[in-house]
Motif scaffolding. Structure first.
Motif, short mmCIF file in Angstrom:
data_model
loop_
_atom_site.label_atom_id
_atom_site.label_comp_id
_atom_site.label_asym_id
_atom_site.label_seq_id
_atom_site.Cartn_x
_atom_site.Cartn_y
_atom_site.Cartn_z
N CYS A 274 0.74 -1.18 0.06
CA CYS A 274 0.10 -0.04 0.09
C CYS A 274 0.80 1.31 0.07
CB CYS A 274 -0.94 0.09 1.12
SG CYS A 274 -2.10 1.34 1.36
N LEU B 107 -2.18 4.18 6.02
CA LEU B 107 -1.17 3.17 6.85
C LEU B 107 -1.11 3.83 8.32
CD1 LEU B 107 1.41 2.29 4.33
CD2 LEU B 107 -0.42 0.61 5.25
N LYS C 158 -7.54 -7.16 9.64
CA LYS C 158 -7.58 -8.09 8.45
C LYS C 158 -8.33 -7.94 7.24
CE LYS C 158 -6.84 -11.96 11.68
NZ LYS C 158 -7.46 -13.08 12.28
N CYS D 4 -6.60 -5.30 5.36
CA CYS D 4 -5.52 -5.87 4.37
C CYS D 4 -6.07 -6.77 3.20
CB CYS D 4 -4.55 -6.78 5.21
SG CYS D 4 -3.77 -6.06 6.73
N LEU E 98 -5.12 -6.50 -0.75
CA LEU E 98 -4.37 -7.59 -1.42
C LEU E 98 -5.21 -8.28 -2.52
CD1 LEU E 98 -2.65 -9.23 1.80
CD2 LEU E 98 -1.67 -8.18 -0.17
#
Length: 65
Positions: free
Chosen positions: A4, A10, A28, A31, A35
């Protein structure tokens, strides 16, 4: 940080996770959201690889220095 480029995202995720505002399941999910497009692109590229492409890649070649 490897997948990222959005430093603000972030930083926000790190700050909220450390403070407890963001739960592990939510981290999660964040993420996974980053992804999934990368994995989908990799799967699409891999599907394009044929036996001929692999054979050409693996063909011994003379090294020139």
């Amino acid at each position: 940080t490897f997948f990222c480029d959005d430093d603000e995202l972030l930083e926000r995720l790190a700050r909220e996770y450390r403070s407890g505002e963001l739960l592990t399941g939510e981290m999660k999910a964040a993420c996974i959201a980053v992804l999934q497009p990368l994995v989908a692109e990799q799967q699409a590229r891999r599907a394009e690889v044929t036996d001929e492409v692999v054979a050409e890649f693996m063909r011994p070649r003379h090294m020139e220095f």
